[in-house]
Design a protein around this motif. Structure first.
Motif, PDB file in Angstrom:
ATOM      1  N   ARG A  20       2.756   8.518  18.375  1.00  0.00           N
ATOM      2  CA  ARG A  20       1.349   8.082  18.352  1.00  0.00           C
ATOM      3  C   ARG A  20       0.921   7.571  19.715  1.00  0.00           C
ATOM      4  O   ARG A  20      -0.198   7.855  20.175  1.00  0.00           O
ATOM      5  CB  ARG A  20       1.174   6.991  17.299  1.00  0.00           C
ATOM      6  CG  ARG A  20      -0.196   6.323  17.309  1.00  0.00           C
ATOM      7  CD  ARG A  20      -0.312   5.288  16.203  1.00  0.00           C
ATOM      8  NE  ARG A  20      -1.546   4.536  16.302  1.00  0.00           N
ATOM      9  CZ  ARG A  20      -1.668   3.355  16.934  1.00  0.00           C
ATOM     10  NH1 ARG A  20      -0.584   2.803  17.510  1.00  0.00           N
ATOM     11  NH2 ARG A  20      -2.823   2.733  16.989  1.00  0.00           N
ATOM     12  N   ILE A  31      -5.773   8.914  16.133  1.00  0.00           N
ATOM     13  CA  ILE A  31      -5.577  10.263  15.623  1.00  0.00           C
ATOM     14  C   ILE A  31      -6.200  10.366  14.233  1.00  0.00           C
ATOM     15  O   ILE A  31      -5.918   9.538  13.359  1.00  0.00           O
ATOM     16  CB  ILE A  31      -4.067  10.586  15.555  1.00  0.00           C
ATOM     17  CG1 ILE A  31      -3.428  10.397  16.933  1.00  0.00           C
ATOM     18  CG2 ILE A  31      -3.833  11.989  15.027  1.00  0.00           C
ATOM     19  CD1 ILE A  31      -1.929  10.258  16.895  1.00  0.00           C
ATOM     20  N   GLY A  33      -6.641  10.965  10.514  1.00  0.00           N
ATOM     21  CA  GLY A  33      -5.642  11.058   9.465  1.00  0.00           C
ATOM     22  C   GLY A  33      -4.460  10.130   9.669  1.00  0.00           C
ATOM     23  O   GLY A  33      -3.501  10.184   8.894  1.00  0.00           O
ATOM     24  N   VAL A  34      -4.510   9.292  10.692  1.00  0.00           N
ATOM     25  CA  VAL A  34      -3.451   8.315  10.945  1.00  0.00           C
ATOM     26  C   VAL A  34      -4.048   6.913  10.830  1.00  0.00           C
ATOM     27  O   VAL A  34      -5.085   6.617  11.427  1.00  0.00           O
ATOM     28  CB  VAL A  34      -2.823   8.501  12.339  1.00  0.00           C
ATOM     29  CG1 VAL A  34      -1.856   7.356  12.656  1.00  0.00           C
ATOM     30  CG2 VAL A  34      -2.105   9.840  12.417  1.00  0.00           C
ATOM     31  N   ILE A  51       0.777   8.447   8.060  1.00  0.00           N
ATOM     32  CA  ILE A  51       0.307   9.812   8.321  1.00  0.00           C
ATOM     33  C   ILE A  51      -0.184  10.349   6.982  1.00  0.00           C
ATOM     34  O   ILE A  51       0.605  10.563   6.063  1.00  0.00           O
ATOM     35  CB  ILE A  51       1.427  10.688   8.907  1.00  0.00           C
ATOM     36  CG1 ILE A  51       1.929  10.068  10.221  1.00  0.00           C
ATOM     37  CG2 ILE A  51       0.947  12.115   9.130  1.00  0.00           C
ATOM     38  CD1 ILE A  51       3.069  10.822  10.873  1.00  0.00           C
ATOM     39  N   ASN A  55      -3.364  17.720   8.763  1.00  0.00           N
ATOM     40  CA  ASN A  55      -3.780  17.811  10.164  1.00  0.00           C
ATOM     41  C   ASN A  55      -3.082  16.760  11.014  1.00  0.00           C
ATOM     42  O   ASN A  55      -2.619  17.044  12.129  1.00  0.00           O
ATOM     43  CB  ASN A  55      -5.306  17.660  10.278  1.00  0.00           C
ATOM     44  CG  ASN A  55      -6.056  18.873   9.750  1.00  0.00           C
ATOM     45  OD1 ASN A  55      -5.509  19.976   9.737  1.00  0.00           O
ATOM     46  ND2 ASN A  55      -7.280  18.667   9.296  1.00  0.00           N
ATOM     47  N   ALA A  56      -2.990  15.538  10.494  1.00  0.00           N
ATOM     48  CA  ALA A  56      -2.287  14.480  11.215  1.00  0.00           C
ATOM     49  C   ALA A  56      -0.808  14.810  11.337  1.00  0.00           C
ATOM     50  O   ALA A  56      -0.179  14.526  12.360  1.00  0.00           O
ATOM     51  CB  ALA A  56      -2.485  13.140  10.505  1.00  0.00           C
ATOM     52  N   GLN A  57      -0.241  15.422  10.330  1.00  0.00           N
ATOM     53  CA  GLN A  57       1.164  15.834  10.368  1.00  0.00           C
ATOM     54  C   GLN A  57       1.407  16.821  11.492  1.00  0.00           C
ATOM     55  O   GLN A  57       2.400  16.713  12.225  1.00  0.00           O
ATOM     56  CB  GLN A  57       1.541  16.466   9.026  1.00  0.00           C
ATOM     57  CG  GLN A  57       2.914  17.126   9.000  1.00  0.00           C
ATOM     58  CD  GLN A  57       3.252  17.717   7.648  1.00  0.00           C
ATOM     59  OE1 GLN A  57       3.310  16.991   6.655  1.00  0.00           O
ATOM     60  NE2 GLN A  57       3.466  19.015   7.583  1.00  0.00           N
ATOM     61  N   MET A  60       1.019  14.917  14.944  1.00  0.00           N
ATOM     62  CA  MET A  60       2.094  13.950  15.183  1.00  0.00           C
ATOM     63  C   MET A  60       3.473  14.604  15.214  1.00  0.00           C
ATOM     64  O   MET A  60       4.416  14.037  15.770  1.00  0.00           O
ATOM     65  CB  MET A  60       2.074  12.886  14.089  1.00  0.00           C
ATOM     66  CG  MET A  60       0.895  11.933  14.168  1.00  0.00           C
ATOM     67  SD  MET A  60       1.122  10.663  15.422  1.00  0.00           S
ATOM     68  CE  MET A  60       2.377   9.648  14.629  1.00  0.00           C
TER      69      MET A  60
END
Length: 316
Positions: A20, A31, A33-34, A51, A55-57, A60
């Protein structure tokens, strides 16, 4: 240091907190979605990175889930009282990740190579965990109230056993039917300051050896069929990262602009295939201290009915 350099050197970040930090440093914003929560204690700070979507996955490079990072520089100090506080913080954070009836079995898995000190954290933790599953079967009169049935194993590494670690663990899971796995492993840090000062808990399982470029089968809910909690401590950092940090600090000190030194660093690390990791000379003591803290935290979380003074009675 940016993600482009890390990718060019084939370095993945084990700590979600560091992943992050790198991405936020490039974008200047949180970010999507975080979500991040923070707590502060006398000798530790706790940052929880959530997370929350696919999309965040992808951004990251970490599965959807919860990553709790305990930062406690005091772990490196000879301060037993402070170590006890960190142990209690770890136990409380660990309990937030599971909610199981006391009678269900839990399997503790110490990942790593007991013959290589920086990679011996998992087996050292297992040595100090309270295992009680056999007592439920053979000596129930020895048990105090508030104790769970816990079993533990240190399966070794592929180079020693010739068997994928995930295969060994899966075989034990099929025979003993635990309801939860707690896996402990050594990690690689982006910052040398985090070696033996940071503990990460995750509810997403673990990929043994991923931080140093060894791609092993994952130990997670998908492969094991049950929930897997991971506990990791950075014990090494990449020589490429140290070299790049030194170059950046030097160029900044003389008023220059940091450049891309990845080609020069690759050349220097060529004798090691570009994958050289570094650990402190006092790693023996650091592993001993962190293993004691992690085992203590697991014991507190698993067996709320007994105190630290009673541990010696059950350790064999």
């Amino acid at each position: 240091m940016d993600s482009k350099f890390l990718k060019s050197m084939n370095i993945s970040l084990d700590l979600a907190l560091e992943a992050r930090e790198v991405i936020r440093g490039e974008t200047g914003q949180e970010i999507p979605g975080v979500r991040v929560d923070k707590e502060t204690y006398d000798h530790a700070s706790v940052t929880t990175v959530h997370i929350e979507d696919h999309n965040a996955q992808v951004i990251m490079g970490k599965p959807v889930g919860k990553y709790i990072t305990i930062e406690a520089p005091v772990i490196r100090e000879n301060n037993q009282q402070a170590h006890r506080e960190v142990t209690q913080v770890l136990a409380e954070q660990l309990k937030k990740l599971f909610d199981l009836p006391m009678e269900l079995n839990i399997l503790v898995v110490g990942l790593g190579n007991w013959n290589a000190t920086p990679d011996a954290l998992g087996p050292r933790v297992v040595d100090q965990c309270l295992v009680t599953r056999h007592l439920y079967n053979y000596a129930p009169h020895e048990l105090q109230g508030g104790m769970r049935p816990v079993s533990a194993m240190a399966p070794g590494v592929l180079g020693i056993t010739g068997i994928e670690t995930a295969e060994i663990v899966r075989g034990v899971v099929e025979k003993t039917r635990p309801s939860l796995i707690i896996a402990i492993d050594s990690l690689a840090a982006r910052s040398a300051e985090r070696i033996a000062t940071t503990i990460q808990l995750a509810d997403t399982g673990i990929n043994p050896g991923s931080g140093i470029g060894n791609k092993r089968s994952g130990i997670n809910q998908e492969t094991m069929g049950i929930k897997v909690l991971a506990i990791g401590v950075p014990t090494v950092t990449h020589a490429a990262i140290i070299a790049q940090d030194a170059i950046e600090k030097y160029t900044q000190s003389i008023g220059g602009q940091p450049g891309d030194a990845s080609m020069a660093i690759k050349k220097v690390l060529e004798p090691f295939g570009g994958n050289l990791t570094v650990t402190p000379k006092e790693i023996d003591t650091l592993i001993e201290d962190t293993a004691q803290i992690i085992a203590g935290g697991i014991n507190m979380a698993m067996h709320p009915g007994i105190g630290p003074d009673d541990y010696a009675y059950y350790l064999h």
